[in-house]
Write a protein that holds these residues in place. Sequence first.
Motif, mmCIF file in Angstrom:
data_model
loop_
_atom_site.group_PDB
_atom_site.id
_atom_site.type_symbol
_atom_site.label_atom_id
_atom_site.label_comp_id
_atom_site.label_asym_id
_atom_site.label_seq_id
_atom_site.Cartn_x
_atom_site.Cartn_y
_atom_site.Cartn_z
ATOM 1 N N SER A 1 0.824 -1.214 0.000
ATOM 2 C CA SER A 1 0.000 0.000 0.000
ATOM 3 C C SER A 1 0.856 1.262 0.000
ATOM 4 O O SER A 1 0.579 2.220 -0.733
ATOM 5 N N PHE B 1 1.009 4.150 -2.976
ATOM 6 C CA PHE B 1 0.724 5.562 -2.726
ATOM 7 C C PHE B 1 1.897 6.434 -3.178
ATOM 8 O O PHE B 1 1.702 7.520 -3.742
ATOM 9 N N LEU C 1 -3.887 5.133 -8.077
ATOM 10 C CA LEU C 1 -4.718 5.392 -6.905
ATOM 11 C C LEU C 1 -5.751 4.282 -6.723
ATOM 12 O O LEU C 1 -6.024 3.854 -5.593
ATOM 13 N N MET C 2 -6.322 3.795 -7.823
ATOM 14 C CA MET C 2 -7.249 2.671 -7.748
ATOM 15 C C MET C 2 -6.550 1.427 -7.211
ATOM 16 O O MET C 2 -7.113 0.678 -6.400
ATOM 17 N N VAL D 1 -6.256 1.795 -3.476
ATOM 18 C CA VAL D 1 -7.526 1.539 -2.785
ATOM 19 C C VAL D 1 -7.794 0.043 -2.692
ATOM 20 O O VAL D 1 -8.179 -0.478 -1.630
ATOM 21 N N PHE D 2 -7.583 -0.683 -3.788
ATOM 22 C CA PHE D 2 -7.786 -2.136 -3.767
ATOM 23 C C PHE D 2 -6.819 -2.821 -2.809
ATOM 24 O O PHE D 2 -7.158 -3.843 -2.201
ATOM 25 N N SER D 3 -5.593 -2.295 -2.680
ATOM 26 C CA SER D 3 -4.612 -2.922 -1.784
ATOM 27 C C SER D 3 -5.063 -2.891 -0.332
ATOM 28 O O SER D 3 -4.674 -3.752 0.468
ATOM 29 N N LEU D 4 -5.883 -1.897 0.015
ATOM 30 C CA LEU D 4 -6.376 -1.795 1.391
ATOM 31 C C LEU D 4 -7.382 -2.896 1.726
ATOM 32 O O LEU D 4 -7.651 -3.154 2.897
ATOM 33 N N THR D 5 -7.924 -3.549 0.698
ATOM 34 C CA THR D 5 -8.921 -4.609 0.927
ATOM 35 C C THR D 5 -8.302 -5.994 1.021
ATOM 36 O O THR D 5 -9.013 -6.964 1.288
#
Length: 440
Positions: A315, A319, A418-419, A422-426
């Motif tokens: 993540s 970023f 950025l997408m 965001v997916f990495s946080l899930t």
Amino acid sequence: MELIIELRHLFATVFLGNLGSNLVFPAIADITMDSVCPGRRDQCSLAFYLTAFQQAISGLGAMILTPWIGSLSDKYGRKSMLTFPIVLSIFPHAILAYKRTTSFFYAYYVMKMLIAMISHGTLISLALAYAADKVSAERRISAFGIVSGVFMTSFLCGNLAARFLSIAAIFQVAMCLSLIAILYMRIFLEESISIQNNSLSHPISKMEYGGDGDDDDDFSQLASTTFETTSSLNQITSLLRRRSTFSRTATVYFFHSIALGWTYGSLQFYLKGRFHSNKDQFASLSIIIGGLGAISQTIVASSLSAVMGDKKLLSVALFATFIQMLILSISWSFWVVYASSSLFLLSWCVLPAACSIASKQVESHEQGKAQGCLSGIQSFAYAISPLVFNPLAALFLSEDAPFNFPGFTILCLAFTTLMAFVFSLTIKVSHPPISSLEDH
């Protein structure tokens, strides 16, 4: 140090096998421009379109072939499969080593496009699978980081050499390096997996399936059987469905690869159109990127992973890539491009972190398949990226741009990273590998 000693022959093979391709990389933009837009030293829309077509065809082919080759390596060994991408890389270099007229450039263009279907992504996916065979799950992030770092070191050395070699000498040296890599690998590199049913006791082209048929019949039977049982797309979908962690990691890898693929394939044409850069400037930029990448993946990736874990490292790296692309999109001078490259110290950690997470979701006998699937997904992203963004880049670098924002294409690519962030946080990391019983 223990890992370096243990995998030293793999690292040497990877370094030599990748060095030739990186040596020719800075010169391709100048050769392309001279061939398709003679007399122009800045923006050339045709160069963007040709690059997009080549990368798209190569990416689509690699999407199918890379998982298949990875699966073959699970059955017949990593060393056997590693031979193909290195041997094939010699032929495009030979064309431009002989002559660099427009007709020879187009011969190179077609040859490179076809060979990239097999070689693009294969070398690194097989190298990662080899490393996964040799080390425990706890040490894989370090092993993957060193493998990636060796790739970046070859990138650094190739661009450094290109900075001082003439274009004519570049392709001749690249041919010699590939030949040395083949000889080194065949002599020193040992097979990393034990093959059941003595699969490596004979060359692939001479495998016997009962009876004493001739070699041509054996090869035909093997090829038919292999294609029937190792469908690349089926393997990708099977791995994606079996565990959500792998599928989410693959999704992250896909969106990140869209930006990475455009940067790798088309950034030099953008910089030439935007800042009128030449081979030496791009080589200097690549030296900085390669140096930071080598440090990042050999030292930073393993150190940060030990502190924050693979998921958080992934993540953070994504970023950092997003911020880097934002800065690059608004760059008004070449020195801003140089400055933004400092963020590669973190952004290059994406590959070892993602591959480490993915490798822990499969059994040891599926490492080639898993890494091949990730490379196949990356190749698919590499195919899509230039088709969408190269025409956009050509438009915003031309006099017919809808508004004055030459870096608008890179801004769009920033949002794909950025997408990915965001997916990495899930992602929910689960370390126990999938049991082979689940396949039945």
